[in-house]
Design a protein around this motif. Structure first.
Motif, PDB file in Angstrom:
ATOM      1  N   PHE A 133       0.845  -1.190   0.000  1.00 12.49           N
ATOM      2  CA  PHE A 133       0.000   0.000   0.000  1.00 12.49           C
ATOM      3  C   PHE A 133       0.882   1.243   0.000  1.00 12.49           C
ATOM      4  O   PHE A 133       1.988   1.244   0.561  1.00 12.49           O
ATOM      5  CB  PHE A 133      -0.892   0.040   1.239  1.00 12.49           C
ATOM      6  N   ARG A 134       0.388   2.313  -0.596  1.00 13.28           N
ATOM      7  CA  ARG A 134       1.063   3.601  -0.518  1.00 13.28           C
ATOM      8  C   ARG A 134       0.999   4.143   0.903  1.00 13.28           C
ATOM      9  O   ARG A 134       0.090   3.817   1.681  1.00 13.28           O
ATOM     10  CB  ARG A 134       0.399   4.589  -1.477  1.00 13.28           C
ATOM     11  N   ASP A 135       1.954   4.991   1.255  1.00 16.01           N
ATOM     12  CA  ASP A 135       1.967   5.597   2.586  1.00 16.01           C
ATOM     13  C   ASP A 135       0.718   6.426   2.850  1.00 16.01           C
ATOM     14  O   ASP A 135       0.319   6.631   3.999  1.00 16.01           O
ATOM     15  CB  ASP A 135       3.209   6.486   2.760  1.00 16.01           C
ATOM     16  N   ALA A 136       0.074   6.913   1.777  1.00 13.47           N
ATOM     17  CA  ALA A 136      -1.086   7.795   1.938  1.00 13.47           C
ATOM     18  C   ALA A 136      -2.353   7.046   2.335  1.00 13.47           C
ATOM     19  O   ALA A 136      -3.356   7.669   2.712  1.00 13.47           O
ATOM     20  CB  ALA A 136      -1.332   8.566   0.648  1.00 13.47           C
ATOM     21  N   VAL A 137      -2.335   5.730   2.267  1.00 16.15           N
ATOM     22  CA  VAL A 137      -3.532   4.955   2.603  1.00 16.15           C
ATOM     23  C   VAL A 137      -3.764   4.996   4.116  1.00 16.15           C
ATOM     24  O   VAL A 137      -2.858   4.708   4.905  1.00 16.15           O
ATOM     25  CB  VAL A 137      -3.395   3.495   2.124  1.00 16.15           C
TER      26      VAL A 137
ATOM     27  N   GLY B 193     -13.136   0.972   9.710  1.00 16.64           N
ATOM     28  CA  GLY B 193     -13.556  -0.043   8.753  1.00 16.64           C
ATOM     29  C   GLY B 193     -13.477   0.381   7.314  1.00 16.64           C
ATOM     30  O   GLY B 193     -13.890  -0.380   6.423  1.00 16.64           O
ATOM     31  N   GLU B 194     -12.950   1.575   7.061  1.00 14.27           N
ATOM     32  CA  GLU B 194     -12.831   2.047   5.691  1.00 14.27           C
ATOM     33  C   GLU B 194     -11.386   2.432   5.381  1.00 14.27           C
ATOM     34  O   GLU B 194     -10.619   2.790   6.276  1.00 14.27           O
ATOM     35  CB  GLU B 194     -13.739   3.255   5.452  1.00 14.27           C
ATOM     36  N   LEU B 195     -11.063   2.372   4.089  1.00 15.94           N
ATOM     37  CA  LEU B 195      -9.781   2.869   3.612  1.00 15.94           C
ATOM     38  C   LEU B 195      -9.994   4.226   2.966  1.00 15.94           C
ATOM     39  O   LEU B 195     -10.961   4.425   2.219  1.00 15.94           O
ATOM     40  CB  LEU B 195      -9.177   1.903   2.581  1.00 15.94           C
ATOM     41  N   ARG B 196      -9.084   5.166   3.256  1.00 19.06           N
ATOM     42  CA  ARG B 196      -9.164   6.497   2.664  1.00 19.06           C
ATOM     43  C   ARG B 196      -7.844   6.792   1.954  1.00 19.06           C
ATOM     44  O   ARG B 196      -6.776   6.666   2.535  1.00 19.06           O
ATOM     45  CB  ARG B 196      -9.412   7.553   3.746  1.00 19.06           C
ATOM     46  N   VAL B 197      -7.943   7.205   0.693  1.00 14.75           N
ATOM     47  CA  VAL B 197      -6.760   7.573  -0.071  1.00 14.75           C
ATOM     48  C   VAL B 197      -7.191   8.429  -1.261  1.00 14.75           C
ATOM     49  O   VAL B 197      -8.182   8.137  -1.931  1.00 14.75           O
ATOM     50  CB  VAL B 197      -5.982   6.314  -0.543  1.00 14.75           C
ATOM     51  N   ASP B 198      -6.462   9.505  -1.515  1.00 19.55           N
ATOM     52  CA  ASP B 198      -6.719  10.396  -2.656  1.00 19.55           C
ATOM     53  C   ASP B 198      -8.162  10.881  -2.688  1.00 19.55           C
ATOM     54  O   ASP B 198      -8.763  11.042  -3.759  1.00 19.55           O
ATOM     55  CB  ASP B 198      -6.391   9.691  -3.975  1.00 19.55           C
ATOM     56  N   GLY B 199      -8.747  11.103  -1.523  1.00 17.46           N
ATOM     57  CA  GLY B 199     -10.129  11.571  -1.468  1.00 17.46           C
ATOM     58  C   GLY B 199     -11.150  10.483  -1.710  1.00 17.46           C
ATOM     59  O   GLY B 199     -12.365  10.757  -1.700  1.00 17.46           O
ATOM     60  N   GLU B 200     -10.707   9.272  -1.946  1.00 20.05           N
ATOM     61  CA  GLU B 200     -11.617   8.145  -2.154  1.00 20.05           C
ATOM     62  C   GLU B 200     -11.741   7.340  -0.869  1.00 20.05           C
ATOM     63  O   GLU B 200     -10.809   7.277  -0.060  1.00 20.05           O
ATOM     64  CB  GLU B 200     -11.077   7.236  -3.267  1.00 20.05           C
ATOM     65  N   THR B 201     -12.893   6.725  -0.682  1.00 22.14           N
ATOM     66  CA  THR B 201     -13.103   5.822   0.444  1.00 22.14           C
ATOM     67  C   THR B 201     -13.708   4.529  -0.071  1.00 22.14           C
ATOM     68  O   THR B 201     -14.409   4.508  -1.095  1.00 22.14           O
ATOM     69  CB  THR B 201     -14.038   6.427   1.504  1.00 22.14           C
ATOM     70  N   CYS B 202     -13.422   3.467   0.647  1.00 19.94           N
ATOM     71  CA  CYS B 202     -14.015   2.172   0.299  1.00 19.94           C
ATOM     72  C   CYS B 202     -13.937   1.279   1.524  1.00 19.94           C
ATOM     73  O   CYS B 202     -13.147   1.526   2.441  1.00 19.94           O
ATOM     74  CB  CYS B 202     -13.288   1.539  -0.879  1.00 19.94           C
ATOM     75  N   PRO B 203     -14.751   0.242   1.568  1.00 20.08           N
ATOM     76  CA  PRO B 203     -14.663  -0.693   2.688  1.00 20.08           C
ATOM     77  C   PRO B 203     -13.273  -1.343   2.743  1.00 20.08           C
ATOM     78  O   PRO B 203     -12.680  -1.640   1.696  1.00 20.08           O
ATOM     79  CB  PRO B 203     -15.744  -1.728   2.375  1.00 20.08           C
ATOM     80  N   ALA B 204     -12.797  -1.553   3.951  1.00 22.58           N
ATOM     81  CA  ALA B 204     -11.505  -2.232   4.122  1.00 22.58           C
ATOM     82  C   ALA B 204     -11.723  -3.733   4.045  1.00 22.58           C
ATOM     83  O   ALA B 204     -11.467  -4.485   4.989  1.00 22.58           O
ATOM     84  CB  ALA B 204     -10.868  -1.835   5.440  1.00 22.58           C
ATOM     85  N   ASP B 205     -12.222  -4.163   2.892  1.00 25.39           N
ATOM     86  CA  ASP B 205     -12.646  -5.550   2.728  1.00 25.39           C
ATOM     87  C   ASP B 205     -12.262  -6.020   1.331  1.00 25.39           C
ATOM     88  O   ASP B 205     -12.793  -5.535   0.319  1.00 25.39           O
ATOM     89  CB  ASP B 205     -14.155  -5.653   2.932  1.00 25.39           C
ATOM     90  N   LEU B 206     -11.364  -6.952   1.262  1.00 28.24           N
ATOM     91  CA  LEU B 206     -10.861  -7.422  -0.023  1.00 28.24           C
ATOM     92  C   LEU B 206     -11.833  -8.349  -0.743  1.00 28.24           C
ATOM     93  O   LEU B 206     -11.588  -8.721  -1.898  1.00 28.24           O
ATOM     94  CB  LEU B 206      -9.513  -8.133   0.179  1.00 28.24           C
TER      95      LEU B 206
END
Length: 741
Positions: free
Chosen positions: A384-388, A393-406
């Motif tokens: 993962f990039r350092d910015a993640v 329960g969510e991942l945030r990066v580059d203004g985007e969010t998504c569930p932390a679920d693969l």
């Protein structure tokens, strides 16, 4: 709790004596890791107070080179002053060498500077023959109550941090032992001396200040880090190195030791990579492909390095930095078994994609439903990039969010587009236990940026020298390992002599050699390679074989025999019968001694009576090697890593080496000259030529003008005594013999 800091060495040692009393047993690292001022002050206290018993446990103390004659002094003293300028001499070592240690000071050592203490009964009697991985255990049985060590200083995560720098090799084990001792009610201390010249290293080198009870820290006590100068590489050593370099597999692992042979191996590996056409011609001129085609095909290579090499070595030698700069020491390993498996399986070879995450889930390294620790793990290794960021329960990066679920397809899409790193991070190209070398080595480390320096990870020898601590991860990292070490002699049945003489006097010490030889046997694709010069010159002007029928001391037993290399060939000994091993060893011996070895083997019933030396191996003579490699002289430098010697000093050293064999048997009328030269290294020459040169003294023979710069360096350009006139003619003669004038 932070340590008590002192800016005065006397006050610091006062604290030690107050805490530990008058029975102090101190451990201190080998080489660069010694805090000279602290050690010297402890010694001075013991000299001033006979009731203070001081016992010192260590290995390899660095000291300015000495001399045994006025002529030797003229060459060595200026060089020593230059190399050791500003380096505080270690008092116990001076007294030990002079035989002046008082009864209340004992010095126990694991490793000597090679040959320095052969005639020193005190040092010989207090030597401990142990594998380097067992040295901490030996220290523990000695009831050590003090560790003193030179440390670097810097910052880690914004906090001031000390650094074991050159020597994390044993210190963590000794510190743990002393802490347990203190917890059990016995006084024990760990004391550091800061030196700002010590490179700030990583791996196990950074150490919390709280590990120290006291620290001596004042710039007035900083001193330059020193090391032994590079030795010249002979043609025979270049021949050995070229043979060895063809046993190194691309994508493999390398361990080598210090010295001219190690320098030569680095040069041969670089020649193979950077000038492969010249390299191929050179090894063919030596007959390497014809000599051991199966060994090269199954275990080695002769092409340039595509994957590169990784180093796993007790000692980080300067050769490794040169190979790194050349782009050869470039295979990165990872100190996490799951990430290492990703690499080995080629999953991250072309960059990171979702398959890397899926593989890590399957391995059990992370959960499909990512937790904060999983995200931190993925960032640490560059998946993962350092910015993640992880947030509820969510991942945030580059203004985007998504569930932390693969398992979530939408999340996978966001992760693939925004979260994945460009490549794996925190790879290592070298794991080492300690380093020692020239000023260039230390300067290179100091000037490296932090990211690059982290790729050279300093570790305990419990990790570098064996598999027990590293386990499966170490086995994965050390693929196709070649553990390359030097021996003095080898028997025809494959035993190796590396550290002592038949009369049990110790030359140096076992160090880590046995550990690496043994590790090679434990790795399915590992090989131990022992380098032995086929002959040595004796003090009486003769030559003797280093391949012998038997010897009264061994370092590596014959049941661990593997590969032995001389300038004449490669002997593959692993798993072979005694007769096959003897045949291999005879083939790499000097031809002046082969017949005698064969006769002894047949007399003992170890060779068939009808066996004879194959014709291809009956011309093992120095001149054959010289002739074969002469066309490649420009690619086989005498000093592959450079030298601290001036051109005049190099020529003088070569010239004076020719005199050792020539002084034996000279008439007593030449006075002190023979004794002045007996300690110099041996080389070829003629006694009668020296006698003629000496006979010319006082007869008006002019010394060539070309010799003047050399004579000025030796302060012999204007001799005022008969001895100086003798020296003047000897030096001029020696220079002529070495083709320097």
């Amino acid at each position: 709790m932070p340590p008590t800091e002192f800016d005065d060495v006397s006050a610091c040692v006062d604290r030690i004596v107050d805490r530990l009393g008058h029975d102090i047993t101190v451990a201190t690292p080998l080489g660069l890791g010694k805090p000279n001022h602290l050690l010297n002050e402890l010694v001075e206290r013991a000299l001033a107070d006979p009731s203070l018993d001081l016992t010192i446990w260590t290995a390899l103390t660095l000291s300015e080179p000495g001399w045994e004659s006025d002529l030797e002094r003229r060459l060595v003293e200026p060089l020593g002053e230059r190399l050791f300028d500003g380096y505080p001499a270690i008092r116990y070592d001076e007294m030990l060498r002079e035989g002046d240690l008082p009864e209340n000071i004992d010095v126990h050592q694991f490793y000597f500077p090679p040959g320095d203490f052969l005639g020193n009964p005190d040092a010989q009697q207090h030597h401990h023959s142990v594998n380097y991985t067992h040295a901490a255990r030996a220290v523990a049985t000695a009831d050590v109550n003090l560790l003193v060590q030179l440390v670097g200083v810097g910052e880690r995560d914004g906090e001031r941090c000390f650094n074991l720098g050159s020597n994390p090799d044993l210190s963590h084990e000794v510190i743990e032992m002393l802490r347990e001792q203190h917890a059990g009610g016995d006084e024990a201390m760990v004391v550091g001396q800061v030196n700002r010249n010590m490179p700030f290293m990583y791996g196990e080198a950074p150490i919390d200040p709280g590990e120290f009870d006291a620290v001596l820290d004042d710039p007035a006590y900083d001193f330059p880090l020193v090391g032994p100068p590079h030795l010249p590489v002979s043609t025979a050593e270049h021949a050995i190195a070229l043979r060895v370099s063809a046993l190194v597999r691309d994508g493999g692992t390398l361990q080598i030791g210090i010295g001219s042979l190690g320098d030569a191996i680095g040069a041969a590996i670089e020649l193979r990579d950077q000038h492969n056409d010249v390299y191929t011609d050179a090894i063919e001129a030596l007959g390497v492909p014809a000599d051991c085609p199966d060994l090269l095909a199954d275990w080695g290579g002769r092409d340039p390095f595509d994957e590169g090499l990784y180093a796993a070595s007790e000692m980080v030698v300067e050769t490794f930095l040169h190979l790194h700069e050349a782009g050869i020491l470039s295979r990165e390993v990872y100190d996490d078994i799951h990430i290492q498996r990703l690499v080995d399986e080629g999953i991250a070879a072309d960059g990171i994609d979702l398959s890397a995450l899926d593989a890590l889930v399957e391995m059990g390294a992370i959960d499909e439903a990512l937790a904060p620790a999983d995200v931190a793990y993925l960032r640490e290794w560059g998946v993962f990039r350092d910015a993640v960021a992880y947030d509820a329960g969510e991942l945030r990066v580059d203004g985007e969010t998504c569930p932390a679920d693969l398992s979530d397809e939408a999340a996978r899409s966001v992760i693939a587009s925004h979260a994945l790193g460009d490549g794996l991070a925190n790879g290592r190209v070298c794991h080492g236990g300690f380093f020692l070398g020239s000023q260039d080595l230390y300067e290179q480390f100091r000037e490296m940026d932090e990211t690059e320096r982290r790729r050279f990870s300093m570790r305990s020898v419990q990790f570098t020298n064996q598999l027990r601590r590293g386990g499966d991860l170490a086995r994965l990292q050390r693929r196709d390992a070649r553990f390359i070490n030097t021996g003095m002699k080898a028997t025809v049945t494959g035993a190796v002599v590396s550290d002592g003489l038949a009369d049990n006097r110790v030359i140096s010490g076992v160090g880590g050699q046995f550990d690496f030889v043994n590790m090679a046997q434990e790795l399915d694709d590992g090989r131990s390679v022992i380098l032995v010069r086929a002959t040595r010159e004796t003090s009486d002007g003769g030559v003797e074989s280093n391949i012998v029928w038997n010897y009264g001391h061994i370092t590596i037993p014959r049941h661990l025999r593997d590969i032995v290399v001389t300038e004449y060939g490669v002997a593959d000994l692993r798993d072979r019968s005694d007769a096959a091993v003897i045949k291999e060893m005879v083939k790499v011996a000097d031809s002046r001694f082969q017949a005698d070895l064969v006769e002894q083997a047949k007399d003992a019933g170890k060779l068939p009576e009808d066996w004879s030396i194959p014709p291809a191996y009956r011309d093992n003579y120095p001149e054959i090697i010289e002739s074969a490699l002469e066309p490649y002289d420009d690619h086989l430098p005498r000093f592959p890593l450079g030298t601290a010697l001036t051109e005049e000093e190099q020529a003088l050293a070569r010239g004076l080496q020719t005199l050792q064999r020539q002084v034996s048997g000279l008439p007593s009328s030449v006075g002190a000259v023979p004794s002045a030269l007996k300690s110099l290294p041996s080389a070829l020459g003629s006694r009668s030529s020296v006698a003629d040169a000496l006979g010319s003294v006082g007869k008006g023979l002019l010394v060539p003008e070309a010799a003047r710069p050399y004579l000025e360096r030796m302060e012999l350009d204007e001799p005022t005594t008969r001895q100086e006139r003798v020296y003047r003619h000897l030096v001029a003669y020696a220079l002529a013999e070495a083709d320097a004038i």
